[in-house]
Design an enzyme around this catalytic site. Structure first.
Site, PDB file in Angstrom:
ATOM      1  N   TRP A 145      78.282 -10.636  -0.363  1.00 16.95           N
ATOM      2  CA  TRP A 145      77.921  -9.419   0.377  1.00 16.95           C
ATOM      3  C   TRP A 145      79.032  -8.408   0.109  1.00 16.95           C
ATOM      4  O   TRP A 145      80.211  -8.721   0.316  1.00 16.95           O
ATOM      5  CB  TRP A 145      77.837  -9.762   1.860  1.00 16.95           C
ATOM      6  CG  TRP A 145      77.500  -8.629   2.771  1.00 16.95           C
ATOM      7  CD1 TRP A 145      76.502  -7.726   2.628  1.00 16.95           C
ATOM      8  CD2 TRP A 145      78.162  -8.299   4.009  1.00 16.95           C
ATOM      9  NE1 TRP A 145      76.496  -6.850   3.693  1.00 16.95           N
ATOM     10  CE2 TRP A 145      77.494  -7.182   4.555  1.00 16.95           C
ATOM     11  CE3 TRP A 145      79.236  -8.838   4.716  1.00 16.95           C
ATOM     12  CZ2 TRP A 145      77.886  -6.596   5.755  1.00 16.95           C
ATOM     13  CZ3 TRP A 145      79.614  -8.264   5.903  1.00 16.95           C
ATOM     14  CH2 TRP A 145      78.944  -7.151   6.420  1.00 16.95           C
ATOM     15  N   ASP A 226      80.852 -17.473   6.943  1.00 18.48           N
ATOM     16  CA  ASP A 226      80.199 -16.263   7.446  1.00 18.48           C
ATOM     17  C   ASP A 226      78.706 -16.572   7.571  1.00 18.48           C
ATOM     18  O   ASP A 226      77.994 -16.632   6.565  1.00 18.48           O
ATOM     19  CB  ASP A 226      80.437 -15.094   6.483  1.00 18.48           C
ATOM     20  CG  ASP A 226      79.779 -13.821   7.009  1.00 18.48           C
ATOM     21  OD1 ASP A 226      79.322 -13.817   8.178  1.00 18.48           O
ATOM     22  OD2 ASP A 226      79.710 -12.836   6.258  1.00 18.48           O
ATOM     23  N   LYS A 262      70.016 -10.336  12.382  1.00 23.13           N
ATOM     24  CA  LYS A 262      68.760 -10.608  11.664  1.00 23.13           C
ATOM     25  C   LYS A 262      67.964 -11.674  12.387  1.00 23.13           C
ATOM     26  O   LYS A 262      66.748 -11.567  12.507  1.00 23.13           O
ATOM     27  CB  LYS A 262      69.041 -11.108  10.245  1.00 23.13           C
ATOM     28  CG  LYS A 262      70.318 -10.632   9.631  1.00 23.13           C
ATOM     29  CD  LYS A 262      70.140  -9.383   8.842  1.00 23.13           C
ATOM     30  CE  LYS A 262      71.499  -8.881   8.407  1.00 23.13           C
ATOM     31  NZ  LYS A 262      71.524  -8.263   7.135  1.00 23.13           N
TER      32      LYS A 262
HETATM   33  C1  LIG Z   1      76.692 -12.444   4.569  1.00 29.97           C
HETATM   34  C2  LIG Z   1      76.673 -11.389   5.616  1.00 29.97           C
HETATM   35  N1  LIG Z   1      77.638 -11.372   6.530  1.00 29.97           N
HETATM   36  C3  LIG Z   1      77.668 -10.448   7.497  1.00 29.97           C
HETATM   37  C4  LIG Z   1      76.712  -9.473   7.562  1.00 29.97           C
HETATM   38  C5  LIG Z   1      76.826  -8.429   8.636  1.00 29.97           C
HETATM   39  O1  LIG Z   1      75.948  -8.604   9.618  1.00 29.97           O
HETATM   40  P1  LIG Z   1      75.935  -7.689  10.937  1.00 29.97           P
HETATM   41  O2  LIG Z   1      74.897  -6.684  10.714  1.00 29.97           O
HETATM   42  O3  LIG Z   1      75.598  -8.666  11.962  1.00 29.97           O
HETATM   43  O4  LIG Z   1      77.268  -7.102  11.084  1.00 29.97           O
HETATM   44  C6  LIG Z   1      75.697  -9.439   6.634  1.00 29.97           C
HETATM   45  C7  LIG Z   1      74.694  -8.377   6.668  1.00 29.97           C
HETATM   46  O5  LIG Z   1      74.061  -8.012   5.732  1.00 29.97           O
HETATM   47  C8  LIG Z   1      75.666 -10.435   5.636  1.00 29.97           C
HETATM   48  O6  LIG Z   1      74.705 -10.474   4.722  1.00 29.97           O
END
Ligand SMILES: Cc1ncc(COP(=O)(O)O)c(C=O)c1O
Length: 415
Positions: A145, A226, A262
């Site tokens: 990401w 994560d 999500k």
């Molecule tokens: C791997 C990963 N970590 C963290 C996040 C961040 O998520 P949040 O919207 O809950 O901050 C995302 C969002 O796309 C993600 O894909």
């Protein structure tokens, strides 16, 4: 002295402060959405969006969220910092990650804090890492990401990468990953996606996780998980936490970022949790106090509303089982769209192997389309996705999958 600048008069002291500020580079995903919005063609498709959409392409508010909303309506949480809500959120989140009956949860040998969603949890941890392991680096998978790079950069933690994706097989490059884990200096931090890897949709198998965990023990590395998609890979919350459980059984201390953006359709509420396992309760108390202090200086306290929704859902057996069912419906829809896209491409007689579409899991499909093909999809077919070929399967619906498959077939015909 006054000067006429722009459209108004300003004092001399107002001049020059921000003349050195240039435009920040645009987030590539933002450009995808902008291109989609600017295109009025009725066939246009946005495959960049990182949040769940229903089969009509609309955002989905889960029934369990609606029910939780009704339960907390009128409660006295609006003014106060909901300490109880925060504690409950953390308690329930760690159960999801480490298991309801795990020793760490029962003993309380973890430091857990509510975080501003997954992003905030990563940012808090990065800051904590820099303060208390200042010589350390973070190893990030290639690819990952994209915001992981920004987060650890802003926390001033040096970054290294480890290999993850194998372009040739469109799968995991396990041997290269293991080599990089082996060759990293002992006692390094590694960021791992426990399930539904973003952007590739490729996860190690259970056996591979065991091997990775074993090597981490040998090398004395620290695993930071994560977890933004628990339940989205397999439709089963427990199964999607398998990697974490393997590391837990192997006796690692673990860091874990969790997000409910999500999986509960609460993107706008920014609900998340950061937990750091510790050797005992005393250490956990110290670590938690430091995490709270870091958060205090950055944003004070996290907001209460979303945390109360999540803790209400997770803390009530009826609402929780409704959520589990709804999460399964979301992940099933995505799996159905994967099967339909692959099926369509094969029926059209595509000369390419599209197995990876159904082998990959979670919200994203790392399609293997190249930038030229992606440009053609946008220019000729009004289909928009980021340059790395990542398709958000949430953007694919029963209504557009035929059109999408046709378009992909057209742009890949010539190789
Ligand atoms: C791997 C990963 N970590 C963290 C996040 C961040 O998520 P949040 O919207 O809950 O901050 C995302 C969002 O796309 C993600 O894909």
């Amino acid at each position: 002295m006054r000067r006429f600048l722009g459209r108004r008069w300003m004092s001399a002291s107002a001049v020059g402060w921000w003349d050195n500020v240039g435009l920040a580079p645009k987030d590539p995903l933002l450009s995808v959405t902008e291109a989609f919005i600017a295109d009025a063609n009725p066939n246009n498709i946005n495959l960049g969006v990182g949040a769940f959409r229903d089969d009509e392409g609309k955002p989905l508010v889960l029934q369990c969220v609606r029910d939780a909303e009704a339960r907390i309506a009128g409660a006295e949480y609006l003014e106060s910092i909901s300490r109880q809500g925060t504690l409950k959120l953390v308690e329930e989140s760690v159960k999801l990650a480490y298991g309801e009956n795990s020793d760490v949860v029962k003993e309380g040998s973890f430091a857990g804090v509510q975080a501003i969603s997954g992003t905030g949890a990563c940012r808090l941890f990065a800051e904590f890492q820099r303060r208390f392991q200042p010589e350390s680096r973070i190893y990030l998978p290639v690819p990952t990401w994209s915001n992981h790079h920004n987060i650890w950069r802003d926390a001033q933690v040096p970054q290294r990468t480890f290999q993850y994706y194998n372009l040739a097989s469109k799968g995991l490059h396990f041997s290269a990953l293991m080599d990089d884990v082996k060759n990293a200096p002992n006692h390094s931090f590694f960021l791992l996606h426990p399930c539904a890897h973003n952007p590739t949709g490729i996860d190690p198998t259970e056996e591979q996780w065991r091997e990775i965990s074993y090597l981490f023990k040998v090398k004395n590395h620290f695993p930071f998980f994560d977890m933004a998609y628990q339940g989205f890979a397999s439709g089963d919350l427990e199964k999607d936490a398998q990697a974490i459980r393997i590391f837990l059984d192997d006796g690692h201390l673990i860091g874990c970022a969790q997000s409910f953006s999500k999986t509960m359709g609460l993107y706008g509420q920014r609900v998340g949790c950061l937990s750091v396992l510790c050797v005992d309760k005393n250490q956990a108390t110290a670590v938690k106090s430091q995490l709270q202090q870091i958060a205090r200086a950055m944003y004070g306290n996290p907001p209460a509303h979303g945390a109360l929704l999540v803790s209400t859902i997770l803390g009530d057996p009826g609402l929780k089982s409704l959520w589990v069912k709804e999460a399964k419906v979301m992940s099933d829809r995505i799996m159905k769209m994967r099967a339909a896209l692959r099926d369509n491409l094969e029926r059209l007689g595509s000369a390419f192997n599209w197995e990876h579409i159904t082998n990959q899991v979670g919200m994203f499909c790392y399609s293997g389309l190249n930038p030229e093909q992606i440009d053609r999809l946008g220019n000729e077919f009004h289909i928009y996705m980021p340059n790395d070929g990542r398709i958000s399967m949430a953007g694919v619906t029963t209504g557009n999958v035929d059109y999408l498959a046709n378009a992909i077939h057209e742009v890949t015909k010539s190789g």
